[in-house]
Design a protein around this motif. Sequence first.
Motif: not given
Length: 321
Positions: A178, A184, A186-187, A262, A264-267
Amino acid sequence: MLSLPDFREKHIVVSFPSEGQAISFKNDNLIIKDGDNNTILQTSCYRIFSVIIVGGTTLTTGIIERSKKFGFSIYLMSYGLKPIGVWNSSAEGNFLLRQKQYSYSETKIALSLVKNKIHNQISLLKSVRSKSNRVKDAILSLESYKSKSETDLKSILGMEGIASRVFFQAWFEELNWKGRKPRSKIDITNTLMDIGYTYLFYFLESMLNLYGFDIFKGVYHQNFYQRKSLVCDLVEPFRCIIDRRIKTAYGLNQIQEKDFTHTKGQWFLKIDQNKKYSQWIVSEILKYKEPIFQYVQEYYRAFMRNKPIEEYPVFEIIPKE
């Protein structure tokens, strides 16, 4: 200055207080014990290059005194493997080096660092056995960027950014990539890159401190308050070490989604998995400890002697057999 034969005997010590580990000293030996008071590591302070402590701990005057005496740095990381702080052991008083740093205003070194980074990205993509059209196109694109001769920092920065996007899209194309989003999370891949780059950053920082560089004065990255710009600069050619190890880890099934949370959108990597992931990341960096040492040593000599850019060091990642 530390010689290569002496450096070969040095190693990095990583301690995990979250597992009950505790650091102590006896007769200039560093000792790490587990929660049951069993010794799991004992090593002479003469052989320590740096100590990385992951999790809550207390620094005593004993460890700080030995850091100064034996010349090793101490890095503190949170339970989530985020950088907290550092106690550096550096070569102090190298004012001639710092005078040169403060007066340097060219862009040749910056361009050389970025081209070295792109060169290693190309090497990784060429190592892919079954190349997709995206990988083949990426190699051609990166070759074209590598041949450019930009002369201002803004253009060099733009070239690096575009080249990195092209590389990551091809290198991680099987992982639903992504985009690279530092910090951040994100993944899982971005989270592991943050962790791996942090360990790599610490290693380069310790190397630069051996010579007395002002690590806040860069030649490529802009100088901002409290940003170690020179470390950011010299880490660039070596990022490929982490990029390849992460992809290899996926292939070896060493990365499991159950090892992360995981939120709030964070790993985030689970605390009880810190040691496992840190081990294979740090082990990979240490495979290159001699080339990295020689690179920084040659960089120092070239910079101090005002050598032409063609005589500055170039790092080439070791091809996989």
